[in-house]
Design a protein around this motif. Structure first.
Motif, short mmCIF file in Angstrom:
data_model
loop_
_atom_site.label_atom_id
_atom_site.label_comp_id
_atom_site.label_asym_id
_atom_site.label_seq_id
_atom_site.Cartn_x
_atom_site.Cartn_y
_atom_site.Cartn_z
N VAL A 18 0.67 -1.29 -0.14
CA VAL A 18 0.06 0.23 -0.08
C VAL A 18 0.76 0.96 0.12
N ARG A 19 0.58 1.91 -0.94
CA ARG A 19 1.45 3.40 -1.16
C ARG A 19 0.66 4.57 -1.35
N GLY A 20 1.31 4.90 0.00
CA GLY A 20 0.03 6.29 -0.25
C GLY A 20 -0.93 6.60 1.21
N ASP A 21 -1.71 7.81 2.13
CA ASP A 21 -2.74 7.46 3.06
C ASP A 21 -4.34 7.37 2.88
N LEU A 22 -4.56 7.17 1.23
CA LEU A 22 -6.06 7.72 1.21
C LEU A 22 -6.18 6.18 -0.14
N VAL A 23 -5.64 5.02 -0.04
CA VAL A 23 -5.45 4.68 -1.51
C VAL A 23 -6.78 3.33 -1.56
N ARG A 24 -7.14 3.66 -2.73
CA ARG A 24 -8.76 2.96 -3.07
C ARG A 24 -8.25 1.44 -4.52
N THR A 25 -9.09 -0.23 -4.26
CA THR A 25 -8.91 -0.56 -5.38
C THR A 25 -9.78 -1.62 -4.83
N PRO A 26 -9.76 -2.51 -6.41
CA PRO A 26 -11.28 -3.23 -5.95
C PRO A 26 -10.74 -4.34 -5.10
N ALA A 27 -12.21 -4.80 -4.67
CA ALA A 27 -11.84 -6.02 -3.67
C ALA A 27 -12.34 -7.45 -4.25
N ASP A 28 -12.03 -8.32 -3.62
CA ASP A 28 -11.94 -9.54 -4.74
C ASP A 28 -13.32 -10.11 -4.13
N GLY A 29 -14.26 -9.94 -4.65
CA GLY A 29 -16.05 -10.42 -3.43
C GLY A 29 -15.55 -10.33 -2.36
N PRO A 30 -16.49 -11.94 -1.75
CA PRO A 30 -16.65 -12.08 -0.37
C PRO A 30 -15.34 -12.34 0.15
#
Length: 402
Positions: free
Chosen positions: A373-385
């Motif tokens: 994780v690089r950054g203080d606010l990082v958004r990434t897709p989840a992998d389902g449940p």
């Protein structure tokens, strides 16, 4: 006056761990007092009336009073019905040599003097609320899902605990005293005074495992099978979670079929003091094939203990900031757990994961894939449940989300 005396043996405990000693209450009784004395071992204490449960204090007390207008914390005030009552004795620890005991029950037609109620502490100041990314109309609320007062084996009043929760920056706190609901009537006033939401709860406590039931469900009968606890909670709009499943002799060892297992697990408990230890993660993965909803609780009892209220912090994505909103968010599985209210957090917002304040950590997905994780606010897709988590480079868990 009724007196029971004898010696409990190890064989007695193995045959039946909860004993019920009868006593008769005559018409016109205004109060009753039970006193227990014993030497060695640990014996829990409770009370059952003709119409049902009247209280439990476990090993925290050796005496209680029940009257029409007040009762010892852990017990329910109300009409003293004539008929056969029972003192409950839980044979929690009985050494090989046995434990001599004596139970004395005294009834009174004139009642018992009511102790003076302690004054609540001043309303505390609270840290600024954290504004975390959330869908429109919702908010992430910070809370602790496991705490105790003097209604069981804690040392603080409900008001004192509520004020401590507010001072820690918590939005909500579940008050989960052992095997009782006597604290529930005090929650609304304490919540209003402290400026924090208090969620009714109870820790259903047995020798083979503990479970929290959240919500105003009424008393859960800990004598029943665990599947009955879950069904009772669900039927009354509550939520049941398995508590500290790997915590010493409080570990979960009760039989519960896969079909009856609740998805809610207090995976992050104050006993998980070294979060490089992977056993809680492995246990949770095996609990339900579809994945469990991670919860956290400090199990706070006493400011003198090593436990700190709000460590860990459970975040709930709620549509309303009251108890109903918290309970609905829990039931929907919208949770995240962090080390403290101001610690790095991993949030699931719709189909995305959002890591906040987590620069330099490692995102671990349900299938084991890892990414920095690089950054203080990082958004990434989840992998389902499934459960996602943040770890340090040394594999220490610092945040979880379902």
């Amino acid at each position: 006056m009724t007196v029971h005396r004898g010696r409990w043996s190890l064989e007695d405990r193995l045959e039946r761990g909860l004993r019920e000693l009868p006593f008769d209450v005559p018409p016109g009784t205004a109060s009753l007092t039970v006193q227990l004395s014993f030497e060695g071992g640990v014996i829990d204490l409770g009370c059952h009336g003709p119409s049902g449960f009247r209280g439990w204090s476990g090993g925290a007390r050796r005496a209680y009073t029940v009257a029409a207008d007040w009762a010892t914390p852990g017990y329910l005030p109300g009409e003293i019905e004539p008929g056969t009552w029972h003192v409950w004795l839980g044979l929690h620890r009985i050494p090989p040599g046995g434990v001599p005991y004596e139970v004395t029950v005294t009834t009174s037609a004139s009642g018992a003097p009511r102790p003076d109620a302690p004054q609540p502490p001043p309303r505390p100041g609270r840290p600024p609320r954290r504004d975390l990314p959330a869908p429109a109309g919702t908010r992430w609320l910070a809370g602790d899902l496991h705490s105790h007062t003097l209604h069981s084996d804690g040392t603080l009043t409900v008001h004192e605990l509520a004020c401590l929760a507010a001072s820690r920056g918590l939005d909500f706190l579940a008050v989960t005293d052992h095997n009782t609901v006597s604290h529930h009537p005090e929650l609304p006033a304490a919540a209003a005074h402290a400026g924090v939401t208090l969620l009714p709860g109870q820790e259903v406590t047995t020798d083979l495992g503990h479970a929290n039931v959240f919500g105003d469900t009424g008393w859960v009968d800990f004598r029943r099978p665990s599947a009955d606890w879950a069904a009772f909670a669900a039927a009354r709009g509550g939520v049941m979670s398995i508590n500290h499943p790997l915590s010493g002799d409080c570990a979960w060892r009760r039989p519960l079929s896969e079909a009856d297992r609740p998805p809610f697990v207090e995976i992050w408990h104050s006993s998980w003091w070294d979060r490089r230890w992977g056993a809680p993660l492995a246990w949770t993965d095996l609990w339900l094939p579809g994945g469990a909803v991670p919860l956290g609780g400090s199990d706070f009892h006493d400011p003198a203990q090593h436990k700190t209220l709000g460590e860990p912090t459970t975040w709930v994505l709620a549509e309303a900031e009251d108890g109903d909103g918290v309970l609905a968010g829990l039931a929907a599985g919208r949770t995240s757990v962090s080390a403290a209210p101001d610690a790095p957090v991993l949030l699931r917002v719709e189909d995305d994961l959002i890591a906040v304040g987590a620069d330099g950590t490692v995102l671990v997905r349900p299938d084991g894939r890892r990414a920095a994780v690089r950054g203080d606010l990082v958004r990434t897709p989840a992998d389902g449940p499934g459960m996602h988590r943040l770890e340090t480079y040394e594999n220490e868990v610092i945040a979880l989300c379902g």
